[in-house]
Design a protein around this motif. Sequence first.
Motif, mmCIF file in Angstrom:
data_model
loop_
_atom_site.group_PDB
_atom_site.id
_atom_site.type_symbol
_atom_site.label_atom_id
_atom_site.label_comp_id
_atom_site.label_asym_id
_atom_site.label_seq_id
_atom_site.Cartn_x
_atom_site.Cartn_y
_atom_site.Cartn_z
ATOM 1 N N HIS A 220 40.321 -6.165 -90.295
ATOM 2 C CA HIS A 220 39.808 -4.945 -90.914
ATOM 3 C C HIS A 220 40.062 -3.740 -90.013
ATOM 4 O O HIS A 220 40.237 -2.626 -90.482
ATOM 5 C CB HIS A 220 38.303 -5.068 -91.170
ATOM 6 C CG HIS A 220 37.968 -6.184 -92.086
ATOM 7 N ND1 HIS A 220 37.578 -7.430 -91.633
ATOM 8 C CD2 HIS A 220 38.010 -6.276 -93.434
ATOM 9 C CE1 HIS A 220 37.384 -8.223 -92.664
ATOM 10 N NE2 HIS A 220 37.637 -7.559 -93.762
ATOM 11 N N LYS B 78 42.325 -1.736 -93.011
ATOM 12 C CA LYS B 78 41.482 -0.595 -93.397
ATOM 13 C C LYS B 78 41.334 0.459 -92.302
ATOM 14 O O LYS B 78 41.141 1.624 -92.580
ATOM 15 C CB LYS B 78 40.079 -1.090 -93.795
ATOM 16 C CG LYS B 78 40.052 -1.800 -95.134
ATOM 17 C CD LYS B 78 40.025 -0.807 -96.291
ATOM 18 C CE LYS B 78 40.319 -1.458 -97.633
ATOM 19 N NZ LYS B 78 41.689 -1.379 -98.066
ATOM 20 N N ALA C 193 42.075 4.331 -96.135
ATOM 21 C CA ALA C 193 42.110 3.803 -94.755
ATOM 22 C C ALA C 193 41.587 4.847 -93.782
ATOM 23 O O ALA C 193 41.405 6.013 -94.150
ATOM 24 C CB ALA C 193 43.536 3.403 -94.397
#
Lengths: 317, 265
Positions: B32, B76, B153
């Motif tokens: 992530h 992300k 993002a």
Amino acid sequence: MLNFRLSVLLFIHAIYALTAKFLALWRRQHQREPLPLDAPRSKIPRHLAIVFDLDSTRHDKIEEESLFKSVYNSIAWCEAAGIEKLTLYDNQGVLRNGSALVRDHLSHLHPEIDSSESELEYPLTPPHSDDCDSRSISPDVDIRVDLHTITLNTRPPVPSKRRSVARKRRGKDTPKGPPSLQIKIISRQSSKGTLAAAARSMAARRHKLQSILRDPTPQDFCISIEDLNLLLEGEEGFTSPDLMLLHSLKPPIAPVPPPELLGFPPWQIRLTEISYFPTPILGLGPCSGGPQALTLDERTFRAALDEFSGAQMRLGK
Amino acid sequence: MLSYLTDDFYNWTRKVCRNALLKVLAAGPVPHHIAFVMDGNRRYARMNHKLAQQGHTDGYETLTKMLEVCYYLNIKCVSAYAFSIENFKRDPEEVNALMRLAAEKLGELSQHGSLLDQYGVRLNIVGRKDMLPEDVQVAARQVEDMTRHNTRAILNLCMPYTSRDEMTTAVQSAVRNALKSDPPNLEITEKDIDAEMLTNLAGSPPVDVLIRTSGVKRLSDFMLWQSCEDTQLHFTPTYWPDFGLTEFIRMILDYQRKAWARSSS
């Protein structure tokens, strides 16, 4: 389509695992023998931390024996190499709970010296920063932070005012101690929670002062890095190690997983060199839950010292 | 003429293969949040007989490439250690050149159609912004404001940043919050401090992977709080401007092994 991609990905993983095994095998045959423990090196760490990675699902006798054997060996190697401080950490708190075993080991090793043990570390109250907040500090209110460290000293007692009389009485007959080594055993409790504990103490102190002074417009609370450092690393606190050796008791297969810090106190690892020399088992399947637990070997310890002596320290420049 | 055509064809094929490979990788779990310590720009420049400034410019190119790769992998959040508070100790000429580069690149990033705009990336400048020269502060504010509403993002540019400074500020904020609460709740916990970390204030998920280039095996005051627990650390000998896809893929594969092992246990 996703299934196809996943199949290709699994195929890539298989190739990766196979390549890693071959590379590990090749490295094992071509690795250089590290220098002996007491060999002259350009520098040695004054403070070494060893972080043991234990299997959270295991907790058996074999693993515990390997852990304590690794610890006892490390103490001997540190003394041989001239290291002054050794910090021991494991991710399950086994060492903290079994600190009595380490103390017993030390008293067998050096019967001439009392291995003193202290549970709590209360560093001095830090002076406050000058730029703000200085008007409301009362020297009567101490900040205390429990760093949850256990200190085992193999060095002769430090001369303090209280002890100076006894020292004088002993005079020149004070026995020559073994190489001095201070051992600290810490656990997850000494980690992020100590910053919260510091914050709680400071908040309580400030709240008390505010209620005493009854100031309707209190200044904002300020603290500097130096203040917090004094609280966490102060004279009696837990200082930053120069070198950290990560050792997993779980036998890894190739490719070996990358290192992780397992909850080691974050404040104290600013410039710490990190060494990690896992020895992969070159079998075909995963070895988790097996009867083996890898004891830290001297070769790895020496390799970590070698790596440290070659490390560059530029401090931002 | 023919060589241009073959070059174009080669580049096109390379890009197609890269994107196909990234799609395959994205079929498994991906981190992530990846943090980069972009180390080795100057040593790369020395080795290639270039000026230090050129090394930093080449390093910026690598960052752009990596951001593109992260975007295709659906990662992300990316954090990059662009400038440490300690770096102000360097030769003033180099510091000025770095600040000029920062102002220039931040200016480019705030243009419409830039990488951030195209990919829907929110940019946060993480650190002591007040220590930056005025023009860099203005450029930083502009690009932060412009990308504030992007949600696909996050890119955290850490400058000027040190982790101890971040932790101290977080402790300070937690104490201030505790004193301001009515009635004062002085029971500050680890979670309260965690919530005040600059990266968390900027909405970043926990750091899964930290990559440091140039063979240095320490964190150098970067993300100590965020990466002392459940973060895979990768130390690679490659200098940052030479860091490429091959090494990056290996890191993704390592992360996937961990994620799969965790989900199966």
